[in-house]
Scaffold this motif. Structure first.
Motif, mmCIF file in Angstrom:
data_model
loop_
_atom_site.group_PDB
_atom_site.id
_atom_site.type_symbol
_atom_site.label_atom_id
_atom_site.label_comp_id
_atom_site.label_asym_id
_atom_site.label_seq_id
_atom_site.Cartn_x
_atom_site.Cartn_y
_atom_site.Cartn_z
ATOM 1 N N ASP A 62 -15.886 -37.892 -2.436
ATOM 2 C CA ASP A 62 -16.301 -36.859 -1.478
ATOM 3 C C ASP A 62 -16.997 -37.461 -0.257
ATOM 4 N N VAL A 63 -17.532 -38.666 -0.368
ATOM 5 C CA VAL A 63 -18.177 -39.342 0.757
ATOM 6 C C VAL A 63 -17.235 -40.357 1.411
ATOM 7 N N CYS A 64 -16.440 -41.031 0.622
ATOM 8 C CA CYS A 64 -15.606 -42.124 1.127
ATOM 9 C C CYS A 64 -14.136 -41.752 1.316
ATOM 10 N N GLY A 65 -13.738 -40.600 0.810
ATOM 11 C CA GLY A 65 -12.350 -40.184 0.975
ATOM 12 C C GLY A 65 -11.377 -41.133 0.314
ATOM 13 N N THR A 66 -10.188 -41.195 0.880
ATOM 14 C CA THR A 66 -9.129 -42.005 0.283
ATOM 15 C C THR A 66 -8.677 -43.159 1.182
ATOM 16 N N SER A 67 -9.353 -43.332 2.327
ATOM 17 C CA SER A 67 -9.002 -44.440 3.221
ATOM 18 C C SER A 67 -10.249 -44.885 3.980
ATOM 19 N N ASN A 68 -10.188 -46.045 4.589
ATOM 20 C CA ASN A 68 -11.316 -46.549 5.367
ATOM 21 C C ASN A 68 -11.613 -45.630 6.552
ATOM 22 N N ASP A 69 -10.569 -45.165 7.232
ATOM 23 C CA ASP A 69 -10.753 -44.264 8.372
ATOM 24 C C ASP A 69 -11.403 -42.955 7.939
ATOM 25 N N GLU A 70 -10.970 -42.429 6.800
ATOM 26 C CA GLU A 70 -11.554 -41.191 6.299
ATOM 27 C C GLU A 70 -13.024 -41.408 5.923
ATOM 28 N N ALA A 71 -13.339 -42.553 5.348
ATOM 29 C CA ALA A 71 -14.725 -42.862 4.992
ATOM 30 C C ALA A 71 -15.605 -42.873 6.237
ATOM 31 N N LEU A 72 -15.144 -43.507 7.294
ATOM 32 C CA LEU A 72 -15.921 -43.560 8.527
ATOM 33 C C LEU A 72 -16.129 -42.152 9.084
ATOM 34 N N ARG A 73 -15.106 -41.329 9.044
ATOM 35 C CA ARG A 73 -15.209 -39.962 9.540
ATOM 36 C C ARG A 73 -16.175 -39.140 8.686
ATOM 37 N N LEU A 74 -16.031 -39.208 7.363
ATOM 38 C CA LEU A 74 -16.876 -38.419 6.470
ATOM 39 C C LEU A 74 -18.347 -38.842 6.530
ATOM 40 N N ILE A 75 -18.596 -40.142 6.531
ATOM 41 C CA ILE A 75 -19.978 -40.615 6.572
ATOM 42 C C ILE A 75 -20.597 -40.290 7.928
ATOM 43 N N SER A 76 -19.828 -40.380 8.990
ATOM 44 C CA SER A 76 -20.324 -39.998 10.324
ATOM 45 C C SER A 76 -20.671 -38.523 10.352
ATOM 46 N N LEU A 77 -19.840 -37.700 9.751
ATOM 47 C CA LEU A 77 -20.104 -36.263 9.682
ATOM 48 C C LEU A 77 -21.379 -35.969 8.889
ATOM 49 N N LEU A 78 -21.534 -36.624 7.750
ATOM 50 C CA LEU A 78 -22.755 -36.449 6.956
ATOM 51 C C LEU A 78 -23.986 -36.878 7.739
ATOM 52 N N GLU A 79 -23.878 -37.969 8.457
ATOM 53 C CA GLU A 79 -25.000 -38.452 9.282
ATOM 54 C C GLU A 79 -25.368 -37.415 10.333
ATOM 55 N N SER A 80 -24.383 -36.864 11.010
ATOM 56 C CA SER A 80 -24.679 -35.890 12.066
ATOM 57 C C SER A 80 -25.274 -34.596 11.495
ATOM 58 N N GLU A 81 -24.875 -34.236 10.281
ATOM 59 C CA GLU A 81 -25.396 -33.023 9.657
ATOM 60 C C GLU A 81 -26.807 -33.198 9.093
ATOM 61 N N THR A 82 -27.211 -34.420 8.838
ATOM 62 C CA THR A 82 -28.514 -34.648 8.211
ATOM 63 C C THR A 82 -29.535 -35.288 9.139
ATOM 64 N N SER A 83 -29.140 -35.670 10.328
ATOM 65 C CA SER A 83 -30.092 -36.312 11.247
ATOM 66 C C SER A 83 -30.762 -35.273 12.136
ATOM 67 N N GLY A 84 -31.912 -35.669 12.638
ATOM 68 C CA GLY A 84 -32.622 -34.866 13.605
ATOM 69 C C GLY A 84 -33.234 -33.677 13.064
#
Length: 84
Positions: A62-84
């Motif tokens: 659920d965090v890393c997905g099924t590819s490196n690109d998906e992992a970068l997208r998902l972790i970036s999304l989680l970061e934006s939702e939890t920062s600030g």
């Protein structure tokens, strides 16, 4: 799930506020960690000066997905939702 060797998304997408060797103030989200090799492997893996956040990270689909690109997208999304 095991980490995909050479992914590196968890070393790029999240912000890290604790000191990292070579980055004493941590790193902002979206910035490549100085300890990430050209092959996207952690140069300080299992070293005592590795940030606790890095050591605690566990790869899950659920965090890393099924590819490196998906992992970068998902972790970036989680970061934006939890920062600030």
């Amino acid at each position: 799930m095991n980490c995909r060797l050479g992914c590196g998304a968890c070393c790029i997408a999240p912000s890290i506020t604790s000191p990292i060797p070579g980055m004493p103030n941590g790193k902002p989200a979206g910035v490549r960690c100085i300890q990430l090799s050209e092959d996207n492997l952690c140069k300080i893996f299992e070293q005592p000066d590795r940030p606790a956040l890095c050591d605690a990270f566990k790869a899950t689909e659920d965090v890393c997905g099924t590819s490196n690109d998906e992992a970068l997208r998902l972790i970036s999304l989680l970061e934006s939702e939890t920062s600030g």
